[in-house]
Design a protein around this motif. Structure first.
Motif, PDB file in Angstrom:
ATOM      1  N   SER A  59       0.828  -1.209   0.000  1.00 49.06           N
ATOM      2  CA  SER A  59       0.000   0.000   0.000  1.00 49.06           C
ATOM      3  C   SER A  59       0.862   1.258   0.000  1.00 49.06           C
ATOM      4  O   SER A  59       0.339   2.375   0.078  1.00 49.06           O
ATOM      5  CB  SER A  59      -0.922   0.013   1.221  1.00 49.06           C
ATOM      6  OG  SER A  59      -1.857  -1.041   1.156  1.00 49.06           O
ATOM      7  N   GLY A  60       2.188   1.074  -0.041  1.00 49.13           N
ATOM      8  CA  GLY A  60       3.095   2.212  -0.048  1.00 49.13           C
ATOM      9  C   GLY A  60       3.214   2.907   1.298  1.00 49.13           C
ATOM     10  O   GLY A  60       3.571   4.083   1.363  1.00 49.13           O
ATOM     11  N   LEU A  61       2.940   2.183   2.375  1.00 48.14           N
ATOM     12  CA  LEU A  61       2.970   2.751   3.725  1.00 48.14           C
ATOM     13  C   LEU A  61       4.135   2.167   4.520  1.00 48.14           C
ATOM     14  O   LEU A  61       4.591   1.052   4.241  1.00 48.14           O
ATOM     15  CB  LEU A  61       1.648   2.450   4.437  1.00 48.14           C
ATOM     16  CG  LEU A  61       0.396   3.035   3.785  1.00 48.14           C
ATOM     17  CD1 LEU A  61      -0.850   2.425   4.406  1.00 48.14           C
ATOM     18  CD2 LEU A  61       0.392   4.550   3.911  1.00 48.14           C
ATOM     19  N   PRO A  62       4.600   2.897   5.531  1.00 48.09           N
ATOM     20  CA  PRO A  62       5.690   2.364   6.359  1.00 48.09           C
ATOM     21  C   PRO A  62       5.235   1.163   7.181  1.00 48.09           C
ATOM     22  O   PRO A  62       4.069   1.069   7.588  1.00 48.09           O
ATOM     23  CB  PRO A  62       6.064   3.531   7.266  1.00 48.09           C
ATOM     24  CG  PRO A  62       4.970   4.526   7.158  1.00 48.09           C
ATOM     25  CD  PRO A  62       4.202   4.246   5.911  1.00 48.09           C
ATOM     26  N   LEU A  63       6.182   0.255   7.409  1.00 46.41           N
ATOM     27  CA  LEU A  63       5.905  -0.929   8.214  1.00 46.41           C
ATOM     28  C   LEU A  63       5.874  -0.559   9.695  1.00 46.41           C
ATOM     29  O   LEU A  63       6.480   0.424  10.108  1.00 46.41           O
ATOM     30  CB  LEU A  63       6.970  -1.994   7.965  1.00 46.41           C
ATOM     31  CG  LEU A  63       7.171  -2.432   6.518  1.00 46.41           C
ATOM     32  CD1 LEU A  63       8.230  -3.533   6.452  1.00 46.41           C
ATOM     33  CD2 LEU A  63       5.882  -2.895   5.879  1.00 46.41           C
ATOM     34  N   TYR A 117      -0.145  -7.689  -6.563  1.00 48.56           N
ATOM     35  CA  TYR A 117       0.907  -8.642  -6.235  1.00 48.56           C
ATOM     36  C   TYR A 117       0.391 -10.059  -6.444  1.00 48.56           C
ATOM     37  O   TYR A 117      -0.708 -10.401  -5.987  1.00 48.56           O
ATOM     38  CB  TYR A 117       1.329  -8.455  -4.765  1.00 48.56           C
ATOM     39  CG  TYR A 117       2.297  -9.471  -4.253  1.00 48.56           C
ATOM     40  CD1 TYR A 117       3.638  -9.445  -4.642  1.00 48.56           C
ATOM     41  CD2 TYR A 117       1.892 -10.462  -3.365  1.00 48.56           C
ATOM     42  CE1 TYR A 117       4.537 -10.385  -4.169  1.00 48.56           C
ATOM     43  CE2 TYR A 117       2.792 -11.404  -2.875  1.00 48.56           C
ATOM     44  CZ  TYR A 117       4.111 -11.359  -3.284  1.00 48.56           C
ATOM     45  OH  TYR A 117       4.999 -12.288  -2.806  1.00 48.56           O
ATOM     46  N   LYS A 118       1.187 -10.875  -7.146  1.00 50.78           N
ATOM     47  CA  LYS A 118       0.827 -12.284  -7.334  1.00 50.78           C
ATOM     48  C   LYS A 118       1.558 -13.112  -6.283  1.00 50.78           C
ATOM     49  O   LYS A 118       2.786 -13.099  -6.208  1.00 50.78           O
ATOM     50  CB  LYS A 118       1.204 -12.774  -8.725  1.00 50.78           C
ATOM     51  CG  LYS A 118       0.738 -14.189  -8.998  1.00 50.78           C
ATOM     52  CD  LYS A 118       0.985 -14.603 -10.436  1.00 50.78           C
ATOM     53  CE  LYS A 118       0.440 -15.998 -10.672  1.00 50.78           C
ATOM     54  NZ  LYS A 118       0.604 -16.399 -12.072  1.00 50.78           N
ATOM     55  N   SER A 126      -5.133  -7.322  -5.429  1.00 48.15           N
ATOM     56  CA  SER A 126      -5.160  -5.995  -6.051  1.00 48.15           C
ATOM     57  C   SER A 126      -5.798  -4.932  -5.165  1.00 48.15           C
ATOM     58  O   SER A 126      -6.022  -3.819  -5.610  1.00 48.15           O
ATOM     59  CB  SER A 126      -5.884  -6.063  -7.401  1.00 48.15           C
ATOM     60  OG  SER A 126      -7.175  -6.589  -7.246  1.00 48.15           O
ATOM     61  N   SER A 127      -6.070  -5.284  -3.901  1.00 49.58           N
ATOM     62  CA  SER A 127      -6.655  -4.309  -2.980  1.00 49.58           C
ATOM     63  C   SER A 127      -6.337  -4.722  -1.549  1.00 49.58           C
ATOM     64  O   SER A 127      -5.974  -5.877  -1.290  1.00 49.58           O
ATOM     65  CB  SER A 127      -8.176  -4.236  -3.161  1.00 49.58           C
ATOM     66  OG  SER A 127      -8.781  -5.436  -2.682  1.00 49.58           O
TER      67      SER A 127
END
Length: 154
Positions: A59-63, A117-118, A126-127
């Protein structure tokens, strides 16, 4: 599938894993019986890391976990040295805390973007909703492995 149910189920899995961490002697956590490629400790830590990667990284967020855990317990890694009791306690705390944080972030709508992501199982995520559902499946697989390992190593 309703997200609330996913979070409740995930929390129940995680609390069971914390009990296993707290009640299993260190040698049993580290043992890799014949026919297995990893141990109880690796499986538990792997569950923590994969949830963060599937939900936050994609999601492009920090872990919400230390970066060194990612390097040690991501897909394709193998068990190393068991951590000291403080590190075990931290993973136990993170198992529970990251579920609460994930639920709060989900309810707050922070998962606005998602990179498809596969998975190695062939699912295309996809979500964030698909990631949550797949993560629950993934955690169930590894919980089953942990329970199998417990029967052998005790």
């Amino acid at each position: 599938m309703e997200a609330q149910f996913i979070f409740q189920t995930m929390m129940r899995h995680r609390k069971n894993l914390v009990k296993i961490l707290e009640n299993t002697p260190e040698p049993a956590l580290a043992d890799i019986p014949e026919g297995f490629r990893n141990n109880i400790w690796w499986n538990i830590s792997h569950i923590l890391v994969v949830q963060q990667l599937l939900c936050y990284k994609l999601s492009g967020l920090p872990l919400n976990i230390p970066e060194d855990l990612v390097g040690m317990y991501s897909k394709g890694t193998f068990p190393g040295v068991l951590p000291d009791p403080a590190e075990r306690a931290e993973v136990g705390r993170l198992l529970v805390d990251t579920v609460g944080k994930l639920e709060q972030d989900y309810n707050d709508g922070v998962f606005e973007n998602y990179t498809a992501y596969k998975t190695s199982a062939g699912f295309v995520l996809s979500s964030i909703d698909e990631a949550l559902q797949f993560n629950l499946y993934h955690e169930g697989l590894h919980l089953g492995t942990v329970l199998s390992l417990l029967k052998i190593v005790r």
